[in-house]
Motif scaffolding. Sequence first.
Motif: not given
Length: 384
Positions: A288, A260, A252-253, A255, A291, A236-237
């Motif tokens: 990246w 993304d 940084q996200p 999304k 998660n 996600d980041g």
Amino acid sequence: MKNSLFFILLACATLSSCSNKTESEDKSAEVDNTPLEEQAVFGTYQGNQVLEYKLTNQNGVEVKVINYGGIITSILTPNKEGVLEDIVLGYDTLSGYLKDSPYFGALIGRYGNRIANGRFELDGEVYVLEQNNNGQHLHGGLVGFDKVFWNIKELSSEDGSALELTYSSKDGEEGYPGELDVKVIYTLTDDNELMVEYEAETSKMTVVNLTQHTYFNLTGNVKGDILGHHLKLEADGFLPVDENLIPTGEIQPVKGSPFDFMSEEVIGKRINNDDQQLTYGMGYDHCWVLNPADSLKLAATLYEPTSGRVMEVFTTEPGIQFYSGNFLDGSLIGKDGVKYAHRTGLCLETQHFPDSPNQPQFPTVVLNPDEIYRSKSVYKFSVK
Ligand code: BGC
């Protein structure tokens, strides 16, 4: 022939990237040192023979590796019609790798990715490294693990046929403290997985971040660029960078941004968007933040629709650098005389974060003499 080499190997290897030595147990048990029949002379460098080794499995998948740089020179996998083709960039001869190679297929160390200004402080001591990339240190320096001879031993395991590569890096080599003994095992399983397991031990406190720099192109024999490949990243980041590709320190996200890839996306769709991070990277060249998970976890899924090939990447590492081959510009002529044009290969480098030695908020890359560095990544090939 190779079946005679099988032995029990790393069946339940500890997956933490760094664990205490007392907990460690080397599960490998070599049974045969006889060179494989397929082992072939690939060239000569500094008076030493460069040999090419071949791993095969029952599905015809084939991985070739040389003892210079631990380089993976080819990976043959079937497309959806069952046709075996090469899915990695590289050269037919050693001279290509010696002359001009942007780390094609190579093992990277001691530190994969960049260290700002080629400097870091450890235990009150400042270490100065080679600044081999715009004033920054990249991929271990001028003579990183991609440019050294590795000792190779054929192994076999219940998982498949395997190669054990070892290299001892001297105290002070490329400016890094401590003598570092490194072991990498490439295993090809009958489930079409290429497992890469890394281990390292040091004589002094040091920093380590090992990775593999294969450029993939799932079209097979490089029929075009990688912009039509679909990518999903379990993140996600990501780590935004400055103009020298050094992380700013934030996460940084992703999304809603061109970064993304939480759902499968076509790589070329947003790569030329007006975005400062894409400008700095000249495309995707970022880490990246995966998660979190306790052990080996899915990090990336790559799919190429014309061939139907899929590659999943699993890793114990906290990050993955997705590099979209932005510096390929058609000047390198690779295997079978194919011109490696812009973005004809991509790397998915499993690793700790860039510049971690200078960014204490990032997961640590410090290795102490009473510890063993361990890391594992798996590339699984299939079709859909
Ligand atoms: C880096 C790129 C670099 C490339 C060299 C990648 O791992 O992220 O910035 O240009 O290696 O081929």
